[in-house]
Write a protein that holds these residues in place. Structure first.
Motif, PDB file in Angstrom:
ATOM      1  N   THR A  32       0.831  -1.195   0.000  1.00 48.51           N
ATOM      2  CA  THR A  32       0.000   0.000   0.000  1.00 48.51           C
ATOM      3  C   THR A  32       0.871   1.251   0.000  1.00 48.51           C
ATOM      4  OG1 THR A  32      -0.092   0.173   2.398  1.00 48.51           O
ATOM      5  CG2 THR A  32      -1.716  -1.269   1.337  1.00 48.51           C
ATOM      6  N   ASP A  34       1.225   3.351   2.280  1.00 47.47           N
ATOM      7  CA  ASP A  34       1.922   3.450   3.568  1.00 47.47           C
ATOM      8  C   ASP A  34       2.842   2.271   3.835  1.00 47.47           C
ATOM      9  OD1 ASP A  34       0.703   5.851   4.055  1.00 47.47           O
ATOM     10  OD2 ASP A  34      -0.800   5.060   5.446  1.00 47.47           O
ATOM     11  N   ARG A  36       2.173  -1.091   3.672  1.00 46.31           N
ATOM     12  CA  ARG A  36       1.607  -2.294   4.298  1.00 46.31           C
ATOM     13  C   ARG A  36       1.475  -3.421   3.275  1.00 46.31           C
ATOM     14  NH1 ARG A  36      -1.108   1.806   7.253  1.00 46.31           N
ATOM     15  NH2 ARG A  36      -0.815   1.504   9.515  1.00 46.31           N
ATOM     16  N   ASP A 118      -4.497   0.795   4.972  1.00 49.34           N
ATOM     17  CA  ASP A 118      -4.111   2.166   5.295  1.00 49.34           C
ATOM     18  C   ASP A 118      -5.336   2.993   5.699  1.00 49.34           C
ATOM     19  OD1 ASP A 118      -1.623   1.358   4.449  1.00 49.34           O
ATOM     20  OD2 ASP A 118      -1.553   2.675   2.694  1.00 49.34           O
ATOM     21  N   ARG A 134      -5.054   5.898   1.140  1.00 47.57           N
ATOM     22  CA  ARG A 134      -4.208   7.002   1.605  1.00 47.57           C
ATOM     23  C   ARG A 134      -3.182   7.401   0.555  1.00 47.57           C
ATOM     24  NH1 ARG A 134      -6.015  10.342   4.850  1.00 47.57           N
ATOM     25  NH2 ARG A 134      -3.911  10.856   5.622  1.00 47.57           N
TER      26      ARG A 134
END
Length: 359
Positions: A32, A34, A36, A118, A134
């Motif tokens: 992701t 962020d 993840r 996220d 995000r």
């Protein structure tokens, strides 16, 4: 209490560790925004290429807290019941040990409980009503709403709504990055979370059904969401550029083609899901084409079903959306009831899908 993102991933690890003979974890390829990682949990005793499969998605929209918990709960129920040889009961919706065994030994269920980790983390820690992922805001944009993409407008199905729909079609999406709810993204499948779902479908061609669990209406939706269904004119479909100026208008005599046998199967399966959900505590979700909620583009369920039309080499995948409950974040005692309704509906799909597909 609702599971957070770390607890969802821990549950996937724990379930596979407890039931290694009837489950598998599968790493998804795209991190992701962020950073993840997300995984699929395959539940079933057969290898992924041996039997038909269902892909179950949850957490596409961050603020919808119930669906990820529902999918983790169902996976845990199925694995435990199969292991000890018991049935399952959700209110008055009951399933025998033989039915549980049939699901795990004649199908695979691929669980992706939280498509958008996220967004869920942000919703649970910062802004409860956050919907999007995000994705960083575009350069030069200002304001917190400029962050993120609505993942359920980002799939490659009539994604460019300004080019593909009538100007007055009122399709519920936006090309404005600062739209706080339904920004479609800079390109179809631009988002890593979207591409993970596409990868799951590409990599597991035995998937024949997909359910994206959302909240909150409640209703069970089947294809299509782009226009009203019609089964008489095959050329009137999403690939026909002549419809780009008229698509999405209600009651204009033009609609999205779906073959009559496919429509019959989709409606029958949706009704059986509804029957099972209603038996839990009497809540009638109802069944309708996704267009009946409002016209959409770039959604997961329509993308899944459209794939075999775009490329006949792809398997036909019936796409459904369950809109569960009547609020995004109910008190957890109510969430537990909604989880039972979702679990019953999905088990009914698993039990009936192979039979209906053969009709």
């Amino acid at each position: 209490m609702y599971l957070n993102v770390a607890e969802i991933e821990s549950a996937i690890t724990s379930l596979h560790g407890a039931y290694p003979a009837s489950s598998e974890t599968i790493d998804l390829p795209h991190l992701t925004h962020d950073g993840r990682a997300t995984r699929l949990l395959r539940v079933g005793t057969r290898q992924s290429d041996e039997v038909p499969a269902i892909l179950l998605l949850g957490g596409m929209h961050a603020r919808e807290w119930v669906p990820p918990d529902a999918l983790i709960s169902l996976a845990a129920d199925l694995l435990e019941a199969h292991d000890i040889g018991t049935g399952l009961g959700y209110g008055e919706s009951t399933f025998t040990a033989a039915q549980v065994e049939r699901v795990l030994e004649e199908l695979n269920l691929f669980f992706l409980p939280c498509v958008n980790p996220d967004g869920r983390h942000f919703s649970q820690t910062t802004s409860a009503m956050w919907r999007k992922n995000r994705r960083p805001a575009p350069e030069g944009s200002v304001g917190p709403s400029c962050v993120g993409v609505d993942l359920n407008r980002n799939f490659d199905f009539v994604w460019d709504h300004k080019a593909k729909f009538a100007p007055d079609a009122d399709v519920h999406t936006s090309d404005k990055p600062c739209d706080p709810q339904v920004y479609r993204g800079p390109a179809a499948a631009s988002e890593p979370e979207t591409r993970n779902v596409v990868w799951a479908l590409d990599s597991h061609p035995r998937i024949r059904w997909m359910v994206d669990v959302h909240s909150a209406v409640p209703v069970i939706l089947h294809n299509w969401g782009s226009d009203q269904n019609q089964s008489t004119t095959p050329s009137d479909n999403f690939r026909n550029p002549d419809l780009d100026t008229v698509r999405g208008r209600p009651d204009d005599g033009i609609g999205e083609f779906i073959a009559e046998p496919d429509l019959k199967s989709a409606v029958e399966l949706a009704e059986r899901m509804n029957d099972a959900a209603r038996a839990v505590r009497g809540v009638d979700y109802g069944v309708e084409p996704a267009y009946g909620l409002y016209p959409t583009s770039g959604t997961s369920d329509d993308y899944a079903y459209s794939r075999h039309v775009t490329d006949p080499a792809d398997a036909k995948v019936y796409g459904f959306t369950i809109e569960c409950g009547d609020t995004f974040q109910p008190v957890f005692s109510e969430a537990e009831q909604v989880i039972r309704e979702v679990s019953a509906a999905l088990l009914a799909l698993a039990l009936n899908a192979p039979e209906v597909a053969e009709d």
